[in-house]
Scaffold this active site. Structure first.
Site, PDB file in Angstrom:
ATOM      1  N   SER B  51      -0.056   7.746   8.392  1.00 56.89           N
ATOM      2  CA  SER B  51       0.620   6.532   8.852  1.00 56.89           C
ATOM      3  C   SER B  51       1.168   5.704   7.693  1.00 56.89           C
ATOM      4  O   SER B  51       2.236   5.108   7.799  1.00 56.89           O
ATOM      5  CB  SER B  51      -0.348   5.674   9.662  1.00 56.89           C
ATOM      6  OG  SER B  51      -0.730   6.356  10.842  1.00 56.89           O
ATOM      7  N   GLU B  72     -12.654   0.725   3.666  1.00 55.34           N
ATOM      8  CA  GLU B  72     -11.662  -0.039   2.901  1.00 55.34           C
ATOM      9  C   GLU B  72     -12.295  -0.789   1.732  1.00 55.34           C
ATOM     10  O   GLU B  72     -11.718  -0.875   0.643  1.00 55.34           O
ATOM     11  CB  GLU B  72     -10.923  -1.015   3.811  1.00 55.34           C
ATOM     12  CG  GLU B  72     -10.042  -0.355   4.857  1.00 55.34           C
ATOM     13  CD  GLU B  72     -10.810   0.114   6.085  1.00 55.34           C
ATOM     14  OE1 GLU B  72     -12.000  -0.244   6.218  1.00 55.34           O
ATOM     15  OE2 GLU B  72     -10.240   0.845   6.915  1.00 55.34           O
TER      16      GLU B  72
END
Lengths: 285, 329
Positions: B51, B72
């Protein structure tokens, strides 16, 4: 240096480093004595035995890297760095003062020799992992050490890195856990229990070694063992005593983040010197 | 001052004939192209490499691509460690997820002053049907607070390519690159040169200025064309360096303007509108009206959401007319 000589050196250095920590914190008027005193034997052994570094050339590309993830323990690191000549000893007494390179928590931009700024707990292992990955990419022979606290091991990010460092097979990465069993709000086992800790890290794929974090021979042995491990990172659980060396601070949670006043500092320094057979009248600074 | 070619007062900039492209696509291709000549370039992703288009780099340079999984915070720290060891690091995810780990950005990346570019794709409400949790509407506001963070948002593919080149070969510190999922029209001529830190006037006029960023720049030009048709001559400025904002350059570009409309696919708090208010308040206070999100996002098609929040050409036109209709204060 042979092992016996190394241990004698570490034994001679330890009380002096502890005196410097106490004096630094008293001069600063704030800071974290308990976790600095529990940590100092690990940090000292790292610098005197394991870390290949050049104090006069802090950015030497081939150096071993140390990330102090429990950044509040940095007075211990400063004490050793000053002794080794990274910066003038007089700077120790500027800890936490405006403009001092000795920030309250370690800062890479302020002080050469600090690899990573830390202090928001749980972040250091990820940074150490990135350095270790760079070492693998560059086929460097240097190693990465990350010194962590038990309290910060409650952070989720630590377990993210526990997964990923095993995935990346980072055998150039060694964690030393300063397992002093206390954090600000009380006993680690009550605040958020970590046990069974060794089982957890083994299950995540790490080589785990458990030692007494105030026994130099055991620390040296664990660091040497970690260098031999291939294909996975090593996690050294070092059982320590918060406030170690100052009787009225030992295992007292109240000494986590409170600096001694002048009278308390003098009492602590006298005790450290008496036990080590050092002259009581010598000026610290 | 940007070196972009300026249109005259009578001929408003028209989007080029180049087909619309998502800025993430230009990012992925440029990163892959630069990988060959820049062995220090390392790319990280957190399970969104297809993506974010970081997969383009991963295909070509698998040894310099690290898949961190859905981690993350760990990815940001790892990026910092790699950068501390001489690497140029791009770490990529949806902007909402990666900038949601602000403490890691603040401490591990920014405070260490390391050459890490945080790439946040799928910016703004334009994410559309996925709804609010996938929308970064606060990312510019957060990242702009860090003193050494370069915050960039390209208006089209051409600008994206030049920004990535700058981040790989020029910039020395931390940066945030905010990219779109959706395709955006080309707003620059082929001769455009991105100048880091400079405002980018696309059309010079007087009275009203429309300052827009990212996917909203094309709509700003569209609205300006309608206003020109009515005999007006608005200034249009692309603000692609959101931090540090070139306040003096902005004031110079607004020299003959009295009213300013700001347009961004972001919360009206803390983003482009706020940055412009700050810069003008300290230099030359002007009437400013901010167009952006004033509420949480919601599911819907990108076009529907842009229409609802007046981020498209017709919406920006309406906002401009309302601002122009105000009595002087």
């Amino acid at each position: 240096m042979d092992l016996d000589q190394l241990v004698r050196t570490l034994e001679e250095k330890a009380p002096r480093y502890r005196v410097d920590i106490v004096e630094m914190l008293a001069a600063a008027g704030s800071g974290h004595p308990g976790g600095s005193l529990s940590l100092i034997d690990l940090i000292s052994t790292l610098y005197h035995h394991a870390l290949r570094q050049r104090p006069s050339e802090p950015q030497w590309p081939e150096r071993d890297r140390l990330v102090l993830s429990k950044g509040h323990g940095v007075p211990a690191q400063y004490a050793v760095m000053a002794d080794l000549g990274y910066f003038p000893r007089a700077q120790l007494w500027t800890l936490r003062k405006l403009g001092s390179p000795l920030q309250g928590h370690p800062c890479r931009s302020w002080l050469p020799g600090i690899e990573a700024s830390t202090g928001s707990l749980g972040q250091g292992l990820s940074v150490a992992q990135g350095i270790a990955l760079a070492g693998k990419l560059d086929k460097g022979s240097w190693r990465v050490y990350c010194v962590m606290g038990d309290g910060e091991t409650q952070e989720g990010q630590v377990w993210e890195a526990a997964l990923s460092a095993a995935k990346f097979r980072l055998d150039n990465l060694t964690v030393l856990l300063d397992y002093n069993k206390l954090q600000i709000d009380g006993f680690t086992r009550d605040v958020m229990n970590l046990e069974p800790l060794a089982d957890k890290w083994r299950a995540f794929g790490w080589h785990v070694i458990t030692i007494d974090g105030h026994n130099y021979r055991q620390i040296i042995g664990a660091l040497d063992e970690a260098r031999q491990v291939q294909g996975r990172p090593t996690y050294i659980i070092a059982h320590t005593i918060k406030g170690k060396g100052v009787s009225f601070m030992e295992e007292q949670v109240g000494w986590h983040g409170v600096a001694p006043n002048r009278e308390q500092a003098d009492r602590a320094i006298a005790e450290l010197r008496t036990r080590a057979g050092l002259p009581l009248t010598e000026a610290v600074r | 001052m940007s070196s972009s070619s300026l249109s005259t007062e009578t001929a408003p900039a028209t989007p080029s004939s180049a087909p619309p492209r998502a800025t993430r696509d230009a990012f992925g291709e440029t990163l892959r192209r630069l990988g060959a000549d820049h062995p220090q370039l390392v790319v990280l992703d957190a399970d969104l490499s297809e993506s974010t288009r970081s997969a383009k780099f991963a295909e070509a340079f698998p040894e310099r691509f690290f898949q961190l999984g859905i981690q993350e915070a760990n990815m940001l720290g790892t990026a910092a460690g790699l950068a501390a060891s001489g690497k140029r690091v791009f770490c990529c995810s949806f902007s909402c997820f990666v900038t949601g780990r602000f403490d890691q950005i603040k401490v591990s990346v920014a405070y260490n002053d390391l050459p890490v570019t945080i790439v946040g794709t799928h910016a703004g409400c334009a994410v559309g049907p996925d709804g609010y949790t996938q929308m970064a509407l606060e990312d510019v506001a957060l990242l702009r607070t860090l003193p050494n963070m370069l915050v960039l948002q390209p208006a089209d593919d051409l600008e994206t390519t030049q920004m990535v080149e700058h981040l790989v070969t020029g910039h020395r510190g931390p940066a945030f690159l905010r990219l779109t999922r959706q395709k955006v029209p080309r707003v620059h001529d082929a001769g455009y040169r991105f100048v880091p830190g400079a405002v980018d006037p696309l059309r010079r006029g007087s009275g009203l200025a429309i300052c827009a960023t990212g996917a909203c720049v094309a709509g700003a030009l569209e609205a300006a064309a309608r206003l020109v048709g009515e005999g007006l001559s608005p200034t249009v400025i692309n603000i692609s360096t959101l931090a540090p904002l070139d306040g003096d350059g902005l004031v110079a570009a607004l020299a003959s303007c009295e009213r300013v409309l700001t347009v961004e696919d972001h919360s009206i708090v803390g983003g482009l509108g706020s940055a412009i208010c700050e810069a003008l308040a300290e230099r030359r206070p002007l009437r400013v009206h901010r167009v952006g999100l004033r509420e949480f996002g919601e599911s819907g098609e990108t076009e529907e959401l842009f229409r609802k929040h007046h981020l498209d050409g017709p919406g920006i036109y309406l906002e401009a007319k309302a601002l122009l209709a105000e009595a002087p204060r």
